[in-house]
Design a protein around this motif. Structure first.
Motif, PDB file in Angstrom:
ATOM      1  N   GLY A  51       0.918  -1.094   0.192  1.00 15.10           N
ATOM      2  CA  GLY A  51      -0.064  -0.007   0.058  1.00 15.10           C
ATOM      3  C   GLY A  51       0.794   1.300   0.184  1.00 15.10           C
ATOM      4  N   LEU A  52       0.135   2.350   0.220  1.00 15.18           N
ATOM      5  CA  LEU A  52       0.551   3.530   0.261  1.00 15.18           C
ATOM      6  C   LEU A  52       1.898   3.716   1.283  1.00 15.18           C
ATOM      7  N   THR A  53       2.894   4.379   0.685  1.00 17.10           N
ATOM      8  CA  THR A  53       4.333   4.649   1.493  1.00 17.10           C
ATOM      9  C   THR A  53       5.095   3.436   1.775  1.00 17.10           C
ATOM     10  N   CYS A  54       4.719   2.324   0.892  1.00 20.89           N
ATOM     11  CA  CYS A  54       5.597   1.213   1.228  1.00 20.89           C
ATOM     12  C   CYS A  54       6.709   0.843   0.006  1.00 20.89           C
ATOM     13  N   THR A  55       7.598   0.113   0.380  1.00 22.22           N
ATOM     14  CA  THR A  55       8.554  -0.339  -0.541  1.00 22.22           C
ATOM     15  C   THR A  55       8.353  -1.886  -0.594  1.00 22.22           C
ATOM     16  N   GLU A  57       9.861  -3.675   1.205  1.00 21.10           N
ATOM     17  CA  GLU A  57      10.453  -4.208   2.367  1.00 21.10           C
ATOM     18  C   GLU A  57       9.293  -4.521   3.478  1.00 21.10           C
ATOM     19  N   ASN A  58       8.040  -3.755   3.605  1.00 23.49           N
ATOM     20  CA  ASN A  58       7.257  -3.782   4.369  1.00 23.49           C
ATOM     21  C   ASN A  58       6.591  -5.202   4.400  1.00 23.49           C
ATOM     22  N   PHE A  59       6.017  -5.949   3.572  1.00 23.03           N
ATOM     23  CA  PHE A  59       5.581  -7.089   3.556  1.00 23.03           C
ATOM     24  C   PHE A  59       6.512  -7.949   3.919  1.00 23.03           C
ATOM     25  N   VAL A  61       9.110  -7.755   5.717  1.00 21.81           N
ATOM     26  CA  VAL A  61       9.612  -7.793   7.115  1.00 21.81           C
ATOM     27  C   VAL A  61       8.470  -7.904   8.269  1.00 21.81           C
ATOM     28  N   LYS A  62       7.407  -7.455   7.865  1.00 27.03           N
ATOM     29  CA  LYS A  62       6.222  -7.242   8.742  1.00 27.03           C
ATOM     30  C   LYS A  62       5.150  -8.089   8.743  1.00 27.03           C
ATOM     31  N   ALA A  63       4.866  -8.978   7.568  1.00 27.80           N
ATOM     32  CA  ALA A  63       3.785  -9.831   7.553  1.00 27.80           C
ATOM     33  C   ALA A  63       3.867 -11.204   8.020  1.00 27.80           C
ATOM     34  N   ALA A  95       2.979  14.748  -0.844  1.00 25.98           N
ATOM     35  CA  ALA A  95       2.177  14.137  -0.161  1.00 25.98           C
ATOM     36  C   ALA A  95       2.358  12.423  -0.195  1.00 25.98           C
ATOM     37  N   TYR A  96       1.834  11.837   0.676  1.00 31.35           N
ATOM     38  CA  TYR A  96       2.062  10.400   0.899  1.00 31.35           C
ATOM     39  C   TYR A  96       1.286   9.603  -0.218  1.00 31.35           C
ATOM     40  N   ASP A  97       0.188  10.214  -0.821  1.00 32.11           N
ATOM     41  CA  ASP A  97      -0.883   9.420  -1.473  1.00 32.11           C
ATOM     42  C   ASP A  97      -0.734   9.496  -2.836  1.00 32.11           C
ATOM     43  N   GLY A 146      -2.844  -8.358  -2.230  1.00 30.19           N
ATOM     44  CA  GLY A 146      -2.452  -7.005  -2.078  1.00 30.19           C
ATOM     45  C   GLY A 146      -3.127  -6.308  -0.801  1.00 30.19           C
ATOM     46  N   HIS A 147      -2.673  -5.199  -0.512  1.00 29.07           N
ATOM     47  CA  HIS A 147      -2.946  -4.371   0.874  1.00 29.07           C
ATOM     48  C   HIS A 147      -3.498  -2.952   0.332  1.00 29.07           C
ATOM     49  N   SER A 148      -4.623  -2.640   0.760  1.00 26.49           N
ATOM     50  CA  SER A 148      -5.149  -1.103   0.517  1.00 26.49           C
ATOM     51  C   SER A 148      -4.824  -0.931  -0.983  1.00 26.49           C
ATOM     52  N   MET A 149      -3.931   0.274  -1.076  1.00 23.61           N
ATOM     53  CA  MET A 149      -3.674   0.594  -2.596  1.00 23.61           C
ATOM     54  C   MET A 149      -3.347  -0.816  -3.298  1.00 23.61           C
ATOM     55  N   LYS A 225      -8.918   2.748  10.196  1.00 24.35           N
ATOM     56  CA  LYS A 225      -9.571   4.249  10.300  1.00 24.35           C
ATOM     57  C   LYS A 225      -9.756   4.670   8.853  1.00 24.35           C
ATOM     58  N   PHE A 226      -9.360   4.014   7.968  1.00 25.49           N
ATOM     59  CA  PHE A 226      -9.688   4.240   6.520  1.00 25.49           C
ATOM     60  C   PHE A 226     -11.244   3.589   5.938  1.00 25.49           C
ATOM     61  N   LEU A 227     -11.638   2.776   6.875  1.00 26.23           N
ATOM     62  CA  LEU A 227     -12.498   2.051   6.320  1.00 26.23           C
ATOM     63  C   LEU A 227     -13.991   2.729   5.598  1.00 26.23           C
ATOM     64  N   ASP A 256      -7.004  -3.083  12.856  1.00 24.05           N
ATOM     65  CA  ASP A 256      -6.793  -1.848  12.264  1.00 24.05           C
ATOM     66  C   ASP A 256      -6.124  -2.129  10.882  1.00 24.05           C
ATOM     67  N   HIS A 257      -5.484  -1.074  10.342  1.00 25.83           N
ATOM     68  CA  HIS A 257      -5.166  -1.057   8.790  1.00 25.83           C
ATOM     69  C   HIS A 257      -3.563  -1.641   8.765  1.00 25.83           C
ATOM     70  N   SER A 258      -2.927  -1.829   9.789  1.00 27.58           N
ATOM     71  CA  SER A 258      -1.829  -2.250   9.693  1.00 27.58           C
ATOM     72  C   SER A 258      -1.323  -3.544   9.432  1.00 27.58           C
ATOM     73  N   TYR A 259       0.136  -3.636   9.616  1.00 29.15           N
ATOM     74  CA  TYR A 259       0.763  -4.951   9.243  1.00 29.15           C
ATOM     75  C   TYR A 259       0.326  -5.959  10.289  1.00 29.15           C
ATOM     76  N   TYR A 260       0.081  -5.668  11.456  1.00 24.56           N
ATOM     77  CA  TYR A 260      -0.483  -6.654  12.296  1.00 24.56           C
ATOM     78  C   TYR A 260      -1.559  -7.465  11.988  1.00 24.56           C
TER      79      TYR A 260
HETATM   80  N1  LIG Z   1       0.871   7.684   6.444  1.00 20.67           N
HETATM   81  C1  LIG Z   1      -0.472   7.740   6.310  1.00 20.67           C
HETATM   82  C2  LIG Z   1      -0.988   6.461   6.238  1.00 20.67           C
HETATM   83  C3  LIG Z   1      -0.344   5.350   5.017  1.00 20.67           C
HETATM   84  C4  LIG Z   1      -0.497   4.008   5.431  1.00 20.67           C
HETATM   85  O1  LIG Z   1      -1.312   3.713   6.326  1.00 20.67           O
HETATM   86  N2  LIG Z   1       0.173   3.109   4.612  1.00 20.67           N
HETATM   87  C5  LIG Z   1      -0.166   1.595   4.789  1.00 20.67           C
HETATM   88  C6  LIG Z   1      -0.601   1.238   3.501  1.00 20.67           C
HETATM   89  S1  LIG Z   1      -2.188   2.203   2.911  1.00 20.67           S
HETATM   90  C7  LIG Z   1       1.151   1.019   5.287  1.00 20.67           C
HETATM   91  O2  LIG Z   1       1.162  -0.327   4.773  1.00 20.67           O
HETATM   92  N3  LIG Z   1       1.984   1.609   5.693  1.00 20.67           N
HETATM   93  C8  LIG Z   1       3.278   0.909   5.981  1.00 20.67           C
HETATM   94  C9  LIG Z   1       3.434   0.292   7.092  1.00 20.67           C
HETATM   95  O3  LIG Z   1       2.535   0.121   7.995  1.00 20.67           O
HETATM   96  O4  LIG Z   1       4.433  -0.562   7.064  1.00 20.67           O
HETATM   97  C10 LIG Z   1      -1.308   8.276   7.382  1.00 20.67           C
HETATM   98  O5  LIG Z   1      -0.563   8.770   8.279  1.00 20.67           O
HETATM   99  O6  LIG Z   1      -2.477   8.451   7.027  1.00 20.67           O
END
Ligand SMILES: N[C@@H](CCC(=O)N[C@@H](CS)C(=O)NCC(=O)O)C(=O)O
Length: 280
Positions: A51-55, A57-59, A61-63, A95-97, A146-149, A225-227, A256-260
């Motif tokens: 998703g947004l802001t990721c590379t 690496e996120n999936f 190391v975190k999933a 912007a991040y989006d 995939g996640h989110s975006m 929080k994005f639901l 929530d929306h996180s990798y947890y």
């Molecule tokens: N930075 C944004 C949110 C960006 C966000 O939540 N990105 C999600 C995907 S949409 C993500 O996976 N972030 C990276 C992470 O949690 O490792 C905000 O503060 O509202």
């Protein structure tokens, strides 16, 4: 292709590779987990779009996906979320989006994004070619999640290319980018103001317009929080219902929306993919 790193885990190897992409006109980095396997054996491959802001690496190391992927014999590919580097334009305000870290897995048609923002071509052509050249993959067995975006990416790329991916699933996907602020900004920026052109990059619109895939698995946290404003899974539910596409939509209380959240349900998704990748 350059190997950036390699580390053993769960009997397999977690790699990071960098290669040059014709589609994006930049170097691209992706992570690849290769499970333990026999000499000469080829394995199915699952793409995970972040998703947004990721590379990449996120999936990775975190999933916590590698243990089950090792058990199931699945190769996991996690690409970056946009082109990067010198000459690659970004959102005017940083912007991040939109822009860097926010490629939305489509081919941009509006300036100045057209030159580098060709993420659909990257995911569908250059990435699989790189994967096939370096790893023991069975390219007749590919699937996508995939996640989110990246959930939007998995759904739209699968719907636009029926038969290409044997399974499709998503965590908290953007299902209707034409109907949320993240999506309106991205589609308006990358494709221009003509909303008719957006329908080909919007999962709900694609389904309304007749695109079909065998089935879809979606998990959605109810404490995300994005639901309500961005994700709106009820729109996918209604479209699938009307089109007769079997959708398993699991609303997960308290997540929530996180990798947890992703880590909590990735095993179910991998098993869903493995079952479909094993068929025929
Ligand atoms: N930075 C944004 C949110 C960006 C966000 O939540 N990105 C999600 C995907 S949409 C993500 O996976 N972030 C990276 C992470 O949690 O490792 C905000 O503060 O509202």
């Amino acid at each position: 292709m350059d190997q950036i790193s390699a580390a053993r885990l769960f009997g397999g190897v977690q790699y990071v590779f960098r290669h040059s992409s014709e589609a994006t006109g930049t170097p691209m980095t992706f992570a690849a987990f290769v499970p333990p396997h026999g000499i000469g054996e080829t394995l199915p491959v699952v793409y995970f779009l972040a998703g947004l802001t990721c590379t990449e690496e996120n999936f990775t190391v975190k999933a916590g996906a590698q243990r089950v992927a090792a058990e199931l014999g699945l190769i996991l590919i996690a690409p970056d979320t946009s082109p990067r580097g010198e000459g690659v334009p970004d959102d005017a305000e940083g912007a991040y989006d939109f822009g860097l870290g926010a490629g939305f897995y489509l081919n941009a048609t509006a300036l100045p994004w057209t030159r580098h923002y060709k993420m659909a071509d990257y995911i569908l052509q250059d990435l699989p070619r790189a994967v096939a050249s370096a790893l023991p993959v069975d390219m007749t067995r590919q699937s996508i999640m995939g996640h989110s975006m990246g959930g939007h990416g998995a759904l739209t790329l699968s719907l636009r290319n029926p038969g290409r991916f044997r399974a499709t699933s998503a965590f908290a996907p953007i299902v209707a980018p034409s109907q949320c602020a993240w999506g309106e900004k991205a589609l308006g920026g990358y494709l221009g103001p003509d909303r008719a052109a957006w329908r080909g990059h919007d999962a709900v619109a694609l389904i309304e317009d007749g695109a079909k895939i065998a089935d879809i698995l979606v998990d959605q946290g109810l404490a995300d929080k994005f639901l309500a404003d961005q994700l709106k899974p009820e729109l996918l539910e209604a479209a699938c219902d009307k089109a007769g596409i079997p959708l398993t939509l699991r609303r997960q209380d308290g997540y929530d929306h996180s990798y947890y959240f992703i880590a909590s349900f990735i095993e179910d998704h991998l098993r869903w993919h493995a079952a479909r990748l094993a068929q025929g």
